[in-house]
Scaffold this motif. Structure first.
Motif, PDB file in Angstrom:
ATOM      1  N   SER A 114     -66.191 -35.002 -48.890  1.00  0.00           N
ATOM      2  CA  SER A 114     -67.434 -35.601 -49.399  1.00  0.00           C
ATOM      3  C   SER A 114     -67.793 -36.899 -48.687  1.00  0.00           C
TER       4      SER A 114
ATOM      5  N   ARG B 216     -69.349 -37.568 -46.014  1.00  0.00           N
ATOM      6  CA  ARG B 216     -70.712 -37.654 -45.469  1.00  0.00           C
ATOM      7  C   ARG B 216     -71.724 -38.020 -46.542  1.00  0.00           C
ATOM      8  N   TRP B 217     -71.284 -38.008 -47.781  1.00  0.00           N
ATOM      9  CA  TRP B 217     -72.154 -38.451 -48.867  1.00  0.00           C
ATOM     10  C   TRP B 217     -71.837 -39.880 -49.274  1.00  0.00           C
ATOM     11  N   TRP B 218     -70.557 -40.185 -49.539  1.00  0.00           N
ATOM     12  CA  TRP B 218     -70.274 -41.497 -50.126  1.00  0.00           C
ATOM     13  C   TRP B 218     -70.230 -42.629 -49.096  1.00  0.00           C
TER      14      TRP B 218
ATOM     15  N   ILE C 235     -73.830 -43.754 -48.585  1.00  0.00           N
ATOM     16  CA  ILE C 235     -74.254 -44.399 -49.823  1.00  0.00           C
ATOM     17  C   ILE C 235     -73.660 -45.803 -49.909  1.00  0.00           C
TER      18      ILE C 235
ATOM     19  N   GLY D 120     -79.148 -34.603 -59.406  1.00  0.00           N
ATOM     20  CA  GLY D 120     -78.702 -35.884 -58.865  1.00  0.00           C
ATOM     21  C   GLY D 120     -79.646 -37.037 -59.125  1.00  0.00           C
TER      22      GLY D 120
ATOM     23  N   GLY E 176     -71.724 -40.363 -54.603  1.00  0.00           N
ATOM     24  CA  GLY E 176     -71.828 -39.363 -53.545  1.00  0.00           C
ATOM     25  C   GLY E 176     -71.521 -37.962 -54.047  1.00  0.00           C
TER      26      GLY E 176
ATOM     27  N   LEU F 238     -74.438 -36.715 -56.221  1.00  0.00           N
ATOM     28  CA  LEU F 238     -75.584 -36.295 -55.412  1.00  0.00           C
ATOM     29  C   LEU F 238     -75.287 -34.981 -54.677  1.00  0.00           C
ATOM     30  N   ARG F 239     -74.041 -34.816 -54.225  1.00  0.00           N
ATOM     31  CA  ARG F 239     -73.695 -33.565 -53.555  1.00  0.00           C
ATOM     32  C   ARG F 239     -73.781 -32.396 -54.530  1.00  0.00           C
TER      33      ARG F 239
ATOM     34  N   TRP G  89     -77.357 -31.555 -54.980  1.00  0.00           N
ATOM     35  CA  TRP G  89     -77.891 -30.832 -53.834  1.00  0.00           C
ATOM     36  C   TRP G  89     -77.424 -29.379 -53.827  1.00  0.00           C
TER      37      TRP G  89
ATOM     38  N   GLU H 136     -67.983 -26.426 -56.728  1.00  0.00           N
ATOM     39  CA  GLU H 136     -68.246 -27.864 -56.602  1.00  0.00           C
ATOM     40  C   GLU H 136     -68.004 -28.575 -57.928  1.00  0.00           C
TER      41      GLU H 136
END
Length: 334
Positions: free
Chosen positions: A98, A100-102, A105, A181, A231, A234-235, A238, A255
């Motif tokens: 994860s 690439r999300w947090w 952010i 999200g 993060g 939001l993932r 998505w 998930e």
């Protein structure tokens, strides 16, 4: 496919499979029969899901297949080995997957907090709209509210309160992810604004260095945990919008399980940051020593997430259940 005919044709097999699944002891022939009937029921479930997904029949067959699978593979019980595997493999792998999300952010949140702090500190009219001058003095002066916040209460009870509050913020980010999200953004922006305003107010009073000396020992790890939770939320949101090649329900299940697992790990991370905030931040240690302790904790977490997590992810670990514990995937109609 005519469901009534299909059910009538296979009803006897399902009843037999259910009966065998409930038995504690099976003969060799019965064990072979159990495996054969389990494989057939799995095929039946796939047929129903792909051609005539009746909710009642799908639910019945899903329950039957899950029970039979447990009987075929044997029931597992949780152990300390599972806990050790979680913290050594599953949790760091989920953190890495994860990233690439947090990480974006975290970068954007810090930049936004810095921008808000600059805006508040350089615009008196903005400060006055937030708090009157006399209130600002009480909050930012030596021995004021920002300073005594960390030492007004016994360290143990303060640590528990901080941990509960931060865990609730992280939980909101994780739970609200399923709502596309959007609530996660609200929680995240609220915390970013609070941080930026506090930094701006202390900067306007000429005590920013002192405030950072109080914030950084615990704030580095604490904020990182919140960014990770945001993060993940939001993932998950998505995933609702774009599940990729997986069926939406399957993607959400995978998930969602990873998010629940992450909640456990983040609770431990926030517990550590709470201990730092209660025992290190208000301690008589020199500022450089307190900040060093906080920086070391942050570096260790990043190494844990990005180095150990990368190794775990490279083995195929996704932060979900072990392969043996996941339900079988069934083919779906193209």
């Amino acid at each position: 496919m005519d469901l009534d005919v299909f059910v009538a044709a296979h009803q006897a097999e399902w009843h037999r499979l259910e009966a065998l699944s409930k038995r504690r002891r099976l003969t060799g022939e019965e064990a072979d029969e159990l495996v054969t009937l389990y494989q057939r029921a799995t095929s039946h479930l796939a047929q129903v899901q792909s051609t005539a997904p009746d909710p009642t029949l799908v639910g019945r067959l899903t329950t039957l297949v899950a029970r039979a699978r447990s009987a075929v593979t044997g029931r597992r019980s949780s152990s300390w080995r599972d806990a050790g595997r979680y913290f050594a493999v599953s949790f760091p792998a989920a953190l890495y997957r994860s990233r690439r999300w947090w990480i974006p952010i975290a970068v954007l949140s810090i930049l936004l907090s810095a921008l808000i702090a600059w805006w508040v500190s350089t615009h008196p009219e903005v400060r006055d709209s937030i708090i009157p001058p006399e209130g600002l003095h009480e909050m930012t002066k030596e021995g004021g509210q920002y300073e005594t916040y960390y030492s007004d209460h016994p360290a143990t009870s303060f640590a528990a309160r901080v941990w509960t509050n931060n865990a609730w913020i992280a939980a909101q980010c994780l739970i609200f992810g399923v709502l596309l999200g959007l609530p996660v953004l609200y929680v995240l922006i609220s915390n970013v604004m609070n941080l930026g305003i506090a930094l701006g107010l202390m900067s306007s009073a000429g005590r920013l260095d002192f405030f950072l000396g109080l914030l950084l020992p615990h704030g580095l790890l604490e904020l990182t945990a919140v960014f990770v939770a945001a993060g993940l939320g939001l993932r998950l949101g998505w995933t609702v919008i774009d599940p990729g090649p997986r069926p939406r329900l399957t993607a959400l299940a995978e998930e969602g399980r990873a998010v629940i697992g992450m909640a456990i790990g983040l609770t431990v991370v926030l517990f550590i940051s709470g201990l730092l905030e209660a025992f290190i931040t208000p301690s008589p240690l020199p500022t450089w020593a307190r900040i060093t302790i906080g920086a070391v904790a942050e570096v260790l977490f990043l190494l844990y997430a990005l180095v150990l997590g990368r190794r775990a992810a490279a083995t195929g670990e996704a932060g979900d259940l072990e392969a043996a514990d996941r339900e079988d995937r069934h083919p779906v109609a193209a």
